[in-house]
Design a protein around this motif. Structure first.
Motif, short mmCIF file in Angstrom:
data_model
loop_
_atom_site.label_atom_id
_atom_site.label_comp_id
_atom_site.label_asym_id
_atom_site.label_seq_id
_atom_site.Cartn_x
_atom_site.Cartn_y
_atom_site.Cartn_z
N GLN A 4 0.82 -1.21 0.00
CA GLN A 4 0.00 0.00 0.00
C GLN A 4 0.85 1.26 0.00
O GLN A 4 0.38 2.33 -0.36
CB GLN A 4 -0.91 0.03 1.23
N GLU A 5 2.11 1.18 0.44
CA GLU A 5 2.93 2.38 0.54
C GLU A 5 3.66 2.70 -0.76
O GLU A 5 4.67 3.39 -0.75
CB GLU A 5 3.94 2.24 1.70
N ASP A 6 3.18 2.17 -1.87
CA ASP A 6 3.83 2.43 -3.15
C ASP A 6 3.63 3.88 -3.56
O ASP A 6 2.53 4.41 -3.52
CB ASP A 6 3.26 1.54 -4.25
N GLY A 7 4.71 4.49 -3.95
CA GLY A 7 4.66 5.85 -4.45
C GLY A 7 5.11 5.86 -5.90
O GLY A 7 5.28 4.82 -6.53
N PRO A 8 5.34 7.03 -6.45
CA PRO A 8 5.78 7.10 -7.84
C PRO A 8 7.19 6.55 -8.05
O PRO A 8 7.53 6.09 -9.12
CB PRO A 8 5.71 8.58 -8.18
N ASP A 9 8.03 6.59 -7.00
CA ASP A 9 9.40 6.12 -7.15
C ASP A 9 9.64 4.80 -6.41
O ASP A 9 10.78 4.45 -6.12
CB ASP A 9 10.39 7.17 -6.65
N ALA A 10 8.58 4.06 -6.11
CA ALA A 10 8.71 2.79 -5.39
C ALA A 10 9.33 1.72 -6.30
O ALA A 10 9.05 1.66 -7.50
CB ALA A 10 7.35 2.32 -4.91
N GLN A 11 10.18 0.91 -5.72
CA GLN A 11 10.84 -0.16 -6.48
C GLN A 11 10.13 -1.47 -6.20
O GLN A 11 9.62 -1.69 -5.10
CB GLN A 11 12.30 -0.25 -6.04
N PRO A 12 10.09 -2.39 -7.17
CA PRO A 12 9.45 -3.68 -6.93
C PRO A 12 10.26 -4.50 -5.94
O PRO A 12 11.47 -4.38 -5.84
CB PRO A 12 9.42 -4.33 -8.31
N GLY A 13 9.58 -5.36 -5.20
CA GLY A 13 10.23 -6.21 -4.22
C GLY A 13 10.95 -7.38 -4.87
O GLY A 13 10.84 -7.64 -6.07
N ASP A 14 11.69 -8.11 -4.04
CA ASP A 14 12.44 -9.26 -4.52
C ASP A 14 11.53 -10.32 -5.13
O ASP A 14 11.84 -10.91 -6.16
CB ASP A 14 13.25 -9.88 -3.38
N ALA A 15 10.40 -10.57 -4.47
CA ALA A 15 9.49 -11.59 -4.95
C ALA A 15 8.89 -11.22 -6.31
O ALA A 15 8.75 -12.06 -7.19
CB ALA A 15 8.38 -11.83 -3.93
N ALA A 16 8.54 -9.95 -6.48
CA ALA A 16 7.98 -9.51 -7.75
C ALA A 16 9.00 -9.60 -8.88
O ALA A 16 8.67 -10.00 -10.00
CB ALA A 16 7.47 -8.08 -7.63
N ILE A 17 10.24 -9.27 -8.58
CA ILE A 17 11.30 -9.37 -9.59
C ILE A 17 11.53 -10.83 -9.98
O ILE A 17 11.60 -11.18 -11.16
CB ILE A 17 12.59 -8.72 -9.09
N LEU A 18 11.66 -11.70 -8.97
CA LEU A 18 11.88 -13.12 -9.26
C LEU A 18 10.71 -13.74 -10.00
O LEU A 18 10.89 -14.53 -10.92
CB LEU A 18 12.12 -13.89 -7.96
N ARG A 19 9.50 -13.36 -9.61
CA ARG A 19 8.31 -13.93 -10.25
C ARG A 19 8.19 -13.53 -11.71
O ARG A 19 7.61 -14.25 -12.52
CB ARG A 19 7.07 -13.46 -9.50
N SER A 20 8.76 -12.39 -12.08
CA SER A 20 8.65 -11.92 -13.45
C SER A 20 9.62 -12.64 -14.40
O SER A 20 9.49 -12.51 -15.61
CB SER A 20 8.91 -10.41 -13.51
N LEU A 21 10.58 -13.37 -13.86
CA LEU A 21 11.56 -14.06 -14.70
C LEU A 21 10.98 -15.36 -15.25
O LEU A 21 10.22 -16.05 -14.57
CB LEU A 21 12.82 -14.35 -13.88
N PRO A 22 11.34 -15.72 -16.48
CA PRO A 22 10.81 -16.96 -17.05
C PRO A 22 11.39 -18.17 -16.33
O PRO A 22 12.58 -18.24 -16.04
CB PRO A 22 11.28 -16.91 -18.51
N GLY A 23 10.53 -19.13 -16.03
CA GLY A 23 10.97 -20.37 -15.40
C GLY A 23 10.86 -20.39 -13.90
O GLY A 23 11.07 -21.42 -13.28
N VAL A 24 10.51 -19.26 -13.27
CA VAL A 24 10.39 -19.22 -11.81
C VAL A 24 8.96 -19.55 -11.44
O VAL A 24 8.03 -18.83 -11.78
CB VAL A 24 10.79 -17.85 -11.25
N GLY A 25 8.80 -20.65 -10.74
CA GLY A 25 7.49 -21.05 -10.24
C GLY A 25 7.43 -20.84 -8.74
O GLY A 25 8.30 -20.21 -8.14
N ARG A 26 6.41 -21.40 -8.14
CA ARG A 26 6.23 -21.16 -6.71
C ARG A 26 7.30 -21.83 -5.86
O ARG A 26 7.72 -21.29 -4.85
CB ARG A 26 4.84 -21.61 -6.27
N MET A 27 7.78 -23.01 -6.27
CA MET A 27 8.78 -23.70 -5.46
C MET A 27 10.14 -23.00 -5.55
O MET A 27 10.84 -22.85 -4.55
CB MET A 27 8.91 -25.17 -5.90
#
Length: 131
Positions: A32-55
């Motif tokens: 909720q504290e996202d602003g205009p200059d907020a950076q994505p979290g580690d989980a969001a970055i990892l999830r966006s990569l091809p081949g990364v599943g839940r495990m």
């Protein structure tokens, strides 16, 4: 009696899988504290990569959270075992595989790359080029 136990274990596995999906979605979603200059979290970055599943995501977030949060790529490479070990003497230079690595991270990285090669054309072509 054995069939009832198998059904129970199967139901528990499905429930665990569903809960892990929910947790991964919750972690990867923006806060909720996202602003205009907020950076994505580690989980969001990892999830966006091809081949990364839940495990793979759960393994990396639980076992390598410190290097991920510090963005220390060399420490992450060392933990996963992909950084080569170079031994030099006056006459020889031997490069070998790093054996001192975290086993769960090494396996997660292996499955991540395997799935990425199967489903992502860019990863497949890069692997073919390196091979």
């Amino acid at each position: 009696m054995l069939a009832a136990r198998v059904r129970l274990v199967n139901g528990q596995l499905k429930e665990t899988s569903r809960k892990l999906d929910e947790l991964c979605d919750q972690i990867a979603s923006p806060g909720q504290e996202d602003g205009p200059d907020a950076q994505p979290g580690d989980a969001a970055i990892l999830r966006s990569l091809p081949g990364v599943g839940r495990m793979v995501l759960a393994t990396f977030l639980s076992e390598a959270s410190d290097p991920l949060s510090r963005r220390d790529h060399q420490a992450l490479r060392n933990l996963c075992g992909v950084a080569p070990v170079t031994r030099r003497s006056g006459k020889r230079c031997i490069v070998s595989m790093r054996r001192a690595a975290h086993v769960r991270l090494r396996l997660a990285l292996y499955h991540w790359s395997r799935v990425a090669i199967q489903h992502d054309a860019a990863s497949r072509s890069r692997y073919a080029q390196l091979r």
